[in-house]
Design a protein around this motif. Structure first.
Motif, short mmCIF file in Angstrom:
data_model
loop_
_atom_site.label_atom_id
_atom_site.label_comp_id
_atom_site.label_asym_id
_atom_site.label_seq_id
_atom_site.Cartn_x
_atom_site.Cartn_y
_atom_site.Cartn_z
N PRO A 6 0.82 -1.22 0.00
CA PRO A 6 0.00 0.00 0.00
C PRO A 6 0.86 1.27 0.00
N THR A 7 0.36 2.25 -0.69
CA THR A 7 1.06 3.54 -0.76
C THR A 7 0.46 4.49 0.28
N LEU A 8 1.05 5.65 0.40
CA LEU A 8 0.53 6.67 1.30
C LEU A 8 -0.90 7.03 0.91
N LYS A 9 -1.17 7.08 -0.38
CA LYS A 9 -2.53 7.41 -0.86
C LYS A 9 -3.53 6.37 -0.37
N HIS A 10 -3.13 5.08 -0.33
CA HIS A 10 -4.01 4.03 0.18
C HIS A 10 -4.38 4.31 1.65
N PHE A 11 -3.39 4.70 2.43
CA PHE A 11 -3.65 4.97 3.84
C PHE A 11 -4.54 6.20 4.01
N ILE A 12 -4.34 7.21 3.19
CA ILE A 12 -5.19 8.41 3.25
C ILE A 12 -6.62 8.06 2.88
N LEU A 13 -6.80 7.28 1.82
CA LEU A 13 -8.15 6.89 1.42
C LEU A 13 -8.81 5.99 2.47
N ARG A 14 -8.01 5.16 3.12
CA ARG A 14 -8.56 4.31 4.19
C ARG A 14 -9.09 5.19 5.32
N GLN A 15 -8.33 6.21 5.69
CA GLN A 15 -8.77 7.14 6.73
C GLN A 15 -10.04 7.87 6.32
N GLN A 16 -10.12 8.26 5.05
CA GLN A 16 -11.33 8.93 4.55
C GLN A 16 -12.53 7.98 4.63
N ALA A 17 -12.31 6.70 4.30
CA ALA A 17 -13.39 5.71 4.36
C ALA A 17 -13.85 5.51 5.80
N LEU A 18 -12.89 5.43 6.73
CA LEU A 18 -13.26 5.28 8.14
C LEU A 18 -14.02 6.50 8.65
N HIS A 19 -13.58 7.68 8.23
CA HIS A 19 -14.26 8.91 8.62
C HIS A 19 -15.69 8.93 8.07
N LEU A 20 -15.84 8.51 6.84
CA LEU A 20 -17.17 8.46 6.21
C LEU A 20 -18.06 7.47 6.95
N TYR A 21 -17.52 6.30 7.26
CA TYR A 21 -18.28 5.28 7.97
C TYR A 21 -18.74 5.79 9.34
N ARG A 22 -17.81 6.35 10.10
CA ARG A 22 -18.16 6.87 11.43
C ARG A 22 -19.19 7.99 11.36
N GLY A 23 -19.03 8.87 10.38
CA GLY A 23 -20.00 9.95 10.20
C GLY A 23 -21.38 9.43 9.86
N ALA A 24 -21.44 8.39 9.03
CA ALA A 24 -22.72 7.80 8.65
C ALA A 24 -23.39 7.14 9.86
N VAL A 25 -22.60 6.45 10.66
CA VAL A 25 -23.16 5.81 11.86
C VAL A 25 -23.68 6.88 12.82
#
Length: 82
Positions: A6-25
């Motif tokens: 994984p690249t740095l961009k993968h980790f950034i996108l993973r954090q964005q996905a987690l943020h989106l998930y938490r916000g939706a919950v």
């Protein structure tokens, strides 16, 4: 020696996905019916788990964009904050 992990961009996108998930919950708390709320959270979780194997950066970004739009249409109290 070449590293194909994984690249740095993968980790950034993973954090964005987690943020989106938490916000939706969090936004799902506005759903008054507890059964509907649980079903909505289960649907959101299933969608994120179903796409967790993706590695293509463009596809991940597209999926995040679509997820934001869908979540916002379902949960009007959802706000995109960083």
């Amino acid at each position: 020696m070449s590293f194909s992990g994984p690249t740095l961009k993968h980790f950034i996108l993973r954090q964005q996905a987690l943020h989106l998930y938490r916000g939706a919950v969090r936004a799902s708390k506005a759903i008054p019916d507890p059964v509907t709320r649980k079903e909505t959270i289960a649907w959101i979780r299933d969608e994120f788990e179903r796409n967790s194997h993706l590695t293509d950066l463009v596809l991940i970004e597209d999926k995040l964009r679509i997820a934001r739009r869908e979540i916002k249409s379902i949960l009007p109290t959802f706000s995109r904050t960083k």
